[in-house]
Design an enzyme around this catalytic site. Sequence first.
Site, PDB file in Angstrom:
ATOM      1  N   LYS B  78       0.850  -1.202   0.000  1.00 35.86           N
ATOM      2  CA  LYS B  78       0.000   0.000   0.000  1.00 35.86           C
ATOM      3  C   LYS B  78       0.881   1.246   0.000  1.00 35.86           C
ATOM      4  CE  LYS B  78      -3.901   1.877   2.709  1.00 35.86           C
ATOM      5  NZ  LYS B  78      -4.726   1.658   3.923  1.00 35.86           N
ATOM      6  N   SER B 173      -9.557   1.624   3.510  1.00 33.69           N
ATOM      7  CA  SER B 173      -8.815   2.422   2.553  1.00 33.69           C
ATOM      8  C   SER B 173      -7.771   1.630   1.758  1.00 33.69           C
ATOM      9  CB  SER B 173      -8.114   3.576   3.268  1.00 33.69           C
ATOM     10  OG  SER B 173      -7.203   3.078   4.198  1.00 33.69           O
ATOM     11  N   SER B 197      -9.533  -0.642   7.687  1.00 33.19           N
ATOM     12  CA  SER B 197      -9.029  -0.422   6.333  1.00 33.19           C
ATOM     13  C   SER B 197      -8.427  -1.608   5.622  1.00 33.19           C
ATOM     14  CB  SER B 197      -7.992   0.707   6.349  1.00 33.19           C
ATOM     15  OG  SER B 197      -8.645   1.926   6.601  1.00 33.19           O
TER      16      SER B 197
END
Lengths: 463, 526
Positions: B78, B173, B197
């Site tokens: 990420k 997210s 997330s």
Amino acid sequence: LAPWVPVVGLEIHAQISSNSKLFSGSQVQFAAPPNSLVSFFDASLPGTLPVLNKRCVEAAVMTGLALNCSINKKSLFDRKHYFYADLPAGYQITQQRVPIAVNGSLSYSLCIDNKMSQMVMKTVRIKQIQLEQDSGKSLHDDTRSQTLVDLNRAGVGLMEVVMEPDMCCGEEAAAAVRELQLILQTLGSSQAVMAEGHLRVDANVSVHHPGEPYGVRTEVKNINSIRFLAKAVDYEIQRQIEELENGGTILNETRAFDSKLGCTVPMRDKEGKQDYRFMPEPNLPPLILYDAESLPANMNHQQVVNIDWIHERLPDLPSVKRAKLVERYGILPEHSFTLLNEDGLTEFYESVVKQTQMKPKKVIGWILNNLLSYLKQHSLTVKESPVSSFLLADLLNLLEKKEISSTAAKQVLAELWKGEGKTPVEIVKEKKLELIQDQKELEQICQAVIDGQENEVITMVPG
Amino acid sequence: AALRGGLRFQASAALREGRVAPTELCQRCLALIKSTRFLNAYITVAEQTALKQAEESEKRYRRGQPLGVLDGIPIAVKDNFNTAGIETTCASNMLKGYISPYNATVVQKLLDQGAVLLGKTNLDEFAMGSGSTDGVFGPVRNPWSYSRQYKEKSIPKSCSEDEESDWVITGGSSGGSAAAVSSFTCFAALGSDTGGSTRNPAAHCGVVGLKPTYGLISRHGLIPLVNSMDVPGILTRSVDDAAVVLGLLAGHDPKDSTTIQDNFKPFELPNLTDVSKLSIGIPKEYRAPGLSSEILALWSKAADLFKNAGAKVIEVSLPHTCYSIVCYHVLCTAEVASNMARFDGLEYGHRSDMNKSTESMYAATRREGFNDVVRGRILSGNYFLLKQNYENYFIKAQKVRRLIANDFAKVFKSGVDILLTPTTLSDAVPYMEFIKEDNRTRSAQDDILTQAANMAGLPAINVPTALSERGLPVGLQFIGRSFQEKQLLTVAKWFEKQVKFPMIQLEEVKRHDHNVFQHQKSASFS
């Protein structure tokens, strides 16, 4: 006119003497090239985390113990937020809720009326000692309308020592700071040299009438020496008294000391009060300290800070050193203060004492009255003295053996100051300062004098 | 059709046995990334470095000296983890073009094991959001939008309407990471989890999403959202894979003072057959408003599954659950306000051209660099931290947080081993519908089932369970005791075996499939 009671408190930031910074591994060094001692964490690169430096904790514990504080076995770290170019993270890590040490005291001495004859001991309460990060340095280049930022100092460990408003004038503040300086230097927890920025002092000053509540206080910053500290505090006290007596009011503001003009001026930087939005530092667990009792059995002692262990290894504090000097050499307490106050003077004195037959009680007079006053007159440090302990001891030996008079010795000393490399014996010979021991010779000289002054003799001898 | 249970492809074994070479595996993944570019799962594809890493791996395999199970395995990270030499943007203008000089500890650990870093995945800006729709590089599309399963179930549209507008979100997210794993472009991905997330997008994308116990895995190098709740998250296609990655990442890091000191021992997941000694708790407060009847039914079915297998299944109560969203909002925004203070344009990142004064430069930089979501949270957070508000908001929220954590402690103390809850309120919604509400509203709605675990620091995992009526994945969540990941994953693995979640059927994957992924439907690596 009703009397005024001035009230002075101090906030002192002492840079911790350590190899690396408080929360990162970058080096601590004075006067390195700009931005050469900056780790990723110091530059606030995103994703970096603080890691507490054990040596800094030990330095704070040592200092706390030396100042008779209670050491908090559990203390916490907090973030203090404000925006400034020399604060890369936008917050400083400090200890606002629970600092590492609290409730101590510092004893210091003052001489009354500037004579070294009467010393009074005073005490100031230490509110707390907290660990916190130093900021970087910003240099304003007005010609180019820019600010240059050097982060070498950002993140260096500081001990903030808060002294309660128990002092009443510049002299007291200066004496208290001087004593703190000596203690820190003895401990080695800080080099505490104001000129090099290891020690920064802010003064909180207010005045009030006796019996009435404390007045509004101002904070005075930008004080660069102990001498200026006394000046700044006294000026501010005076300014406040004059202001109030003229019907004015004191603003709770921050003022800067202008050393050239010898006065304090309002600082333009601060606009209104800052809300620092304190918040616990989430990346640092509570700091837990141990003592002999609470130390778990299997704990690796490299991993923990043991308060008792540190206490056992504290060196002799200045007050103890002074007492020992008084006892060993029979000098007055005032003398011991002067010896410790002057960098290198104690060592010089003891060296002379070793090398001479003159009693230490007598030697001290020569050290304080002759050597020291000369050094002061010429703004020299003990290290820079043209007269070494060896030379002085030599001279004092001549005096002790009655080979010269006291007056003659002073003359020799004056010659020695010139630093021309001559020994006391050589100077005595040169200037014919030897004391005449021979009785016959003395009689001859006296006779010669009397012979040359017949009239006066007749007047003097009756009948 | 559920194709798991057939021959299980083990990428690591294939590499070890020489059936496929690391460079080949890497190239296939890179090609697949290219042909699935419309998913927008990746912000940066590090093609050169990845191929180099694959070559190094190949040399090691030839020498018969692979570094471990992960050697040569393509992974994605990420874009809020620092990667040396590769751009780290947090999907924000503030860090566009920012090349970090250091690797996050977890990234370094993966690289030290020989993993091949394909690239940085897309997210909500600074990890703030539950849709992966609010980053500056645009939203991430859920691969399942293009699956046969979803297309079969969609209402046929008129020819004029663009197929494009139908796509569903990944959740967030860590949507990019979830999409990357889901679409087979990598075998494992790192996400982060602050309020859900990792688990939320895992549920929507039909992959395993593990949130470890706070303090187990180092956060050094993870650009923080909420320091006291953030954890690195692990996204994989099987629970076994998650256990392997966990084993390589967990453990004390001297660079992160919030990691525990205890020695961590990596474990192999046992194949649990007997669940009769297990006690599963069903928290009644997780029957949240807005929970779809579909998921409610699935949750119930799962509980029955355990019951029928002999486990003890009991209803429990976590009474302070209803306060967790507000509590989270206060604590999260406060830490955000603090953490974002460093972005001033001075040392790194975007710097505005405004140069009238330092302050105006700061203000302009931050206005230009941050999106509305970030700025909104900073403003709220600063408000809560004001001296006059601190006691009533921040301190109060800390106290409520303690109560929430105590709820879990009480339940676990009473003999419950694992909690079983839904992960999300519904299956993934179409993007066009999702953006009708603002980020704050969506986050508040979507985080409700996941974020209490972050408050309490507990480990939790999403296990893909079944397809919804719309043909989209639905997952269920298991929450375990602190540092009891082994037990948590063991139960999750048993459950995974029972439900046999179907493989996504993607056209693009099929095209790249033939050589490498033959016969292996679950495409896990371990």
